[in-house]
Design an enzyme around this catalytic site. Structure first.
Site, PDB file in Angstrom:
ATOM      1  N   PHE A   1       2.872   8.334 -12.773  1.00 18.89           N
ATOM      2  CA  PHE A   1       4.053   8.692 -11.984  1.00 18.89           C
ATOM      3  C   PHE A   1       4.923   7.449 -11.853  1.00 18.89           C
ATOM      4  O   PHE A   1       4.574   6.366 -12.332  1.00 18.89           O
ATOM      5  CB  PHE A   1       3.628   9.201 -10.591  1.00 18.89           C
TER       6      PHE A   1
ATOM      7  N   LYS B   1      -3.346   9.891  -4.478  1.00 17.66           N
ATOM      8  CA  LYS B   1      -3.969   8.662  -3.967  1.00 17.66           C
ATOM      9  C   LYS B   1      -5.321   8.980  -3.341  1.00 17.66           C
ATOM     10  O   LYS B   1      -6.295   8.264  -3.529  1.00 17.66           O
ATOM     11  CB  LYS B   1      -3.091   8.045  -2.868  1.00 17.66           C
TER      12      LYS B   1
ATOM     13  N   ASP C   1       0.020   0.097   0.856  1.00 19.65           N
ATOM     14  CA  ASP C   1       1.424   0.051   0.474  1.00 19.65           C
ATOM     15  C   ASP C   1       1.468  -0.566  -0.912  1.00 19.65           C
ATOM     16  O   ASP C   1       0.703  -1.495  -1.208  1.00 19.65           O
ATOM     17  CB  ASP C   1       2.249  -0.767   1.469  1.00 19.65           C
TER      18      ASP C   1
HETATM   19  P1  IMP Z   1       3.983   3.847  -1.485  1.00 18.01           P
HETATM   20  O1  IMP Z   1       2.871   2.858  -1.682  1.00 18.01           O
HETATM   21  O2  IMP Z   1       3.468   5.231  -1.310  1.00 18.01           O
HETATM   22  O3  IMP Z   1       4.943   3.384  -0.433  1.00 18.01           O
HETATM   23  O4  IMP Z   1       4.819   3.952  -2.829  1.00 18.01           O
HETATM   24  C1  IMP Z   1       5.211   2.876  -3.543  1.00 18.01           C
HETATM   25  C2  IMP Z   1       6.076   3.184  -4.753  1.00 18.01           C
HETATM   26  O5  IMP Z   1       5.762   2.171  -5.720  1.00 18.01           O
HETATM   27  C3  IMP Z   1       5.813   4.497  -5.453  1.00 18.01           C
HETATM   28  O6  IMP Z   1       6.622   5.516  -4.974  1.00 18.01           O
HETATM   29  C4  IMP Z   1       6.208   4.125  -6.895  1.00 18.01           C
HETATM   30  O7  IMP Z   1       7.597   4.090  -7.018  1.00 18.01           O
HETATM   31  C5  IMP Z   1       5.729   2.690  -7.008  1.00 18.01           C
HETATM   32  N1  IMP Z   1       4.331   2.622  -7.496  1.00 18.01           N
HETATM   33  C6  IMP Z   1       3.245   2.214  -6.805  1.00 18.01           C
HETATM   34  N2  IMP Z   1       2.139   2.299  -7.554  1.00 18.01           N
HETATM   35  C7  IMP Z   1       2.523   2.789  -8.744  1.00 18.01           C
HETATM   36  C8  IMP Z   1       1.812   3.136  -9.933  1.00 18.01           C
HETATM   37  O8  IMP Z   1       0.585   3.029 -10.058  1.00 18.01           O
HETATM   38  N3  IMP Z   1       2.561   3.623 -10.954  1.00 18.01           N
HETATM   39  C9  IMP Z   1       3.908   3.775 -10.872  1.00 18.01           C
HETATM   40  N4  IMP Z   1       4.617   3.485  -9.786  1.00 18.01           N
HETATM   41  C10 IMP Z   1       3.932   2.986  -8.723  1.00 18.01           C
END
Ligand code: IMP
Length: 204
Positions: free
Chosen positions: A160, A20, A77
């Site tokens: 991912f 990120k 998020d």
């Molecule tokens: P966080 O924003 O780090 O809490 O993570 C959100 C979760 O959403 C990630 O662990 C993935 O499971 C899913 N996610 C968010 N953005 C993507 C993306 O661009 N590709 C695939 N999965 C995503």
């Protein structure tokens, strides 16, 4: 840079996810104020994401670090919303079926839960909300989405998480089949970041 007696020499982005962070730095590269990660700012924090919406979680993360450091802090998020199953997994995307469950299993579960869904009933999107918390209490948020449909099978090896199952009809590809540079240009996170950048230019 100075506003209401506050000086901004850096912006902290509250993430420990290097992928990120690379994306964020790429998009914000000509920003006048350097953006640093938690690690670069020398901060270790484990923040509980107990909000009910992407907005609430992004604000919780940004506010916690802003209060800890006194610095302008950004946090995001994100997750997958699948309309047929009431916008699940939503804010629970990372925790769906357990944090340590492989995505091949999570993705299979979502495909299985959509057995009865056809065409537009399979609509889904990735959502990203970025929050900026200023030391004077101001909060600004920016949202980005990428619309698609849940694929019938996993496709693609890039990215991912849920990337192999979000099929984007416009490009006839899942986001897992897109080259990373291309995905960054059209992704929920890319859109939210560019919008946040514009909003910050009006605030700082
Ligand atoms: P966080 O924003 O780090 O809490 O993570 C959100 C979760 O959403 C990630 O662990 C993935 O499971 C899913 N996610 C968010 N953005 C993507 C993306 O661009 N590709 C695939 N999965 C995503």
């Amino acid at each position: 840079m100075r506003i209401e007696n506050q000086t901004f020499d850096k912006i902290i982005f509250a993430t420990s996810n290097q992928g990120k962070m690379d994306e964020i730095k790429m998009i914000m590269k000509d920003s006048r104020i350097p953006i640093v990660s938690l690690k670069e700012a020398g901060i270790e924090a484990d923040i509980e994401e107990n909000g009910r919406t992407f907005e609430e979680n992004a604000v919780i993360k940004a506010k916690t670090i802003m209060e800890l450091t006194g610095c302008l802090t950004l946090a995001d998020d994100s997750g997958l919303e699948v309309d047929f199953i009431n916008k699940e997994p939503g804010v629970y995307s990372a925790r769906y079926m357990g944090e340590d469950t492989p995505y091949s299993v999570k993705n299979r579960s979502i495909i299985d839960r959509l057995k009865e869904a056809e065409g537009e009933e399979r609509s889904a999107r990735f959502v990203c909300v970025i929050a900026a918390c200023f030391p004077d209490g101001r909060t600004v948020t920016a949202k980005g989405t990428i619309e698609g449909r849940i694929a019938y099978e996993e496709r693609g090896t890039h990215g991912f998480g849920y990337d192999p199952i979000l099929y984007v009809p416009e490009y006839d590809k899942t986001t897992g089949e897109m080259e990373p540079e291309f995905k960054n240009q059209i992704s929920h996170r890319g859109k939210a970041l560019r919008l946040m950048r514009e909003k910050l230019e009006g605030e700082i």
